[in-house]
Design a protein around this motif. Structure first.
Motif, PDB file in Angstrom:
ATOM      1  N   ALA A 191       0.832  -1.205   0.000  1.00 47.61           N
ATOM      2  CA  ALA A 191       0.000   0.000   0.000  1.00 47.61           C
ATOM      3  C   ALA A 191       0.869   1.258   0.000  1.00 47.61           C
ATOM      4  CB  ALA A 191      -0.929  -0.009   1.207  1.00 47.61           C
ATOM      5  N   LEU A 192       1.963   1.252   0.764  1.00 47.95           N
ATOM      6  CA  LEU A 192       2.873   2.397   0.799  1.00 47.95           C
ATOM      7  C   LEU A 192       3.521   2.620  -0.561  1.00 47.95           C
ATOM      8  CD1 LEU A 192       4.294   4.605   2.423  1.00 47.95           C
ATOM      9  CD2 LEU A 192       6.029   2.921   3.032  1.00 47.95           C
ATOM     10  N   ASN A 193       3.953   1.545  -1.215  1.00 45.66           N
ATOM     11  CA  ASN A 193       4.564   1.676  -2.548  1.00 45.66           C
ATOM     12  C   ASN A 193       3.562   2.210  -3.568  1.00 45.66           C
ATOM     13  OD1 ASN A 193       7.087   0.861  -1.705  1.00 45.66           O
ATOM     14  ND2 ASN A 193       6.711  -1.296  -2.160  1.00 45.66           N
ATOM     15  N   ARG A 194       2.296   1.759  -3.466  1.00 47.81           N
ATOM     16  CA  ARG A 194       1.277   2.275  -4.380  1.00 47.81           C
ATOM     17  C   ARG A 194       1.033   3.770  -4.149  1.00 47.81           C
ATOM     18  NH1 ARG A 194      -3.141  -2.544  -3.939  1.00 47.81           N
ATOM     19  NH2 ARG A 194      -2.032  -4.022  -5.239  1.00 47.81           N
ATOM     20  N   ALA A 195       0.997   4.180  -2.882  1.00 45.83           N
ATOM     21  CA  ALA A 195       0.779   5.595  -2.560  1.00 45.83           C
ATOM     22  C   ALA A 195       1.941   6.445  -3.076  1.00 45.83           C
ATOM     23  CB  ALA A 195       0.620   5.776  -1.057  1.00 45.83           C
ATOM     24  N   ARG A 196       3.159   5.948  -2.949  1.00 43.00           N
ATOM     25  CA  ARG A 196       4.325   6.681  -3.462  1.00 43.00           C
ATOM     26  C   ARG A 196       4.271   6.809  -4.979  1.00 43.00           C
ATOM     27  NH1 ARG A 196       9.073   3.895   0.114  1.00 43.00           N
ATOM     28  NH2 ARG A 196       8.742   5.123   2.004  1.00 43.00           N
ATOM     29  N   ALA A 197       3.896   5.735  -5.656  1.00 45.11           N
ATOM     30  CA  ALA A 197       3.809   5.759  -7.112  1.00 45.11           C
ATOM     31  C   ALA A 197       2.722   6.728  -7.562  1.00 45.11           C
ATOM     32  CB  ALA A 197       3.540   4.362  -7.646  1.00 45.11           C
ATOM     33  N   ALA A 198       1.590   6.765  -6.853  1.00 45.61           N
ATOM     34  CA  ALA A 198       0.508   7.682  -7.206  1.00 45.61           C
ATOM     35  C   ALA A 198       0.954   9.139  -6.979  1.00 45.61           C
ATOM     36  CB  ALA A 198      -0.739   7.366  -6.390  1.00 45.61           C
ATOM     37  N   ALA A 199       1.698   9.384  -5.906  1.00 43.60           N
ATOM     38  CA  ALA A 199       2.177  10.748  -5.625  1.00 43.60           C
ATOM     39  C   ALA A 199       3.169  11.190  -6.693  1.00 43.60           C
ATOM     40  CB  ALA A 199       2.817  10.806  -4.239  1.00 43.60           C
ATOM     41  N   LEU A 200       4.049  10.303  -7.113  1.00 48.76           N
ATOM     42  CA  LEU A 200       5.001  10.646  -8.167  1.00 48.76           C
ATOM     43  C   LEU A 200       4.289  10.898  -9.489  1.00 48.76           C
ATOM     44  CD1 LEU A 200       7.992   8.233  -7.412  1.00 48.76           C
ATOM     45  CD2 LEU A 200       7.954  10.725  -7.189  1.00 48.76           C
TER      46      LEU A 200
END
Length: 195
Positions: free
Chosen positions: A28-37
């Motif tokens: 979930a953290l990796n998905r949130a980072r990818a969405a923010a980028l």
């Protein structure tokens, strides 16, 4: 890491016995980072790192307020400044351009007015557009007074128009008969000595 059994990407080899919810949290953290980028958001500095340094991606790290930190090979305000640049900035901030320019001309007085005049006439003070010079004899004081328009024109060429408005020429200092600690306080002169 892939050659060991049970080792997964992003999971340390010794964390095989970790609780089952940690993988879901990491995903979930990796998905949130990818969405923010993808939205164009920049990663903030990690706690423990100095803010304003370069991040892992090599770009500028966002500071508080969202302004990126300046970085690169070019000079900026945080770099050591040259002495001449600092003096120029100080002169401009204080409004000392005219006095500094006049000081430069006084330092080159013989080049500005000529060697003959400079040998017998020296600048003393500059204040409010008035340059005061002192001649070493009354004859040279008279001569410099006659040359005043030419000297002012030359000063205008060197400094710019309006920096020196008037030239005051003083003759040599008059002799004094005061000497010693017990001289007369009323300034009595020789009276009839030269009569």
């Amino acid at each position: 890491m892939a050659d060991r059994p049970g080792a997964e990407r992003g999971r340390p080899a010794g964390a095989q016995g970790a609780e089952p919810g940690s993988d879901a949290a990491r995903v979930a953290l990796n998905r949130a980072r990818a969405a923010a980028l993808a939205r164009g958001a920049r990663p903030a500095a990690r706690p423990g790192r100095a803010q304003g340094g370069a991040g892992a991606g090599g770009g500028a790290v966002a500071r508080r307020g969202g302004a990126p930190a300046a970085s690169g090979a070019g000079p900026d305000a945080r770099d050591p400044q040259t002495v001449s640049g600092s003096i120029d900035r100080l002169v401009a901030e204080r409004g000392w351009q005219a006095p500094v320019a006049v000081g430069g001309v006084i330092g080159r007085w013989d080049q500005v007015v000529g060697a003959d005049v400079a040998a017998h006439c020296t600048p003393e003070t500059y204040a409010d557009g008035v340059l005061t010079v002192r001649a070493d004899s009354t004859a040279w004081a008279t001569q410099v007074r006659l040359l005043a328009p030419a000297v002012l024109r030359r000063l205008g060429e060197e400094l710019g128009e309006g920096v020196v408005d008037r030239l005051v020429v003083r003759g040599p200092a008059a002799p004094t008969w005061r000497s010693g600690p017990r001289s007369a306080a009323d300034g009595r002169g020789p009276r009839d000595t030269y009569g």
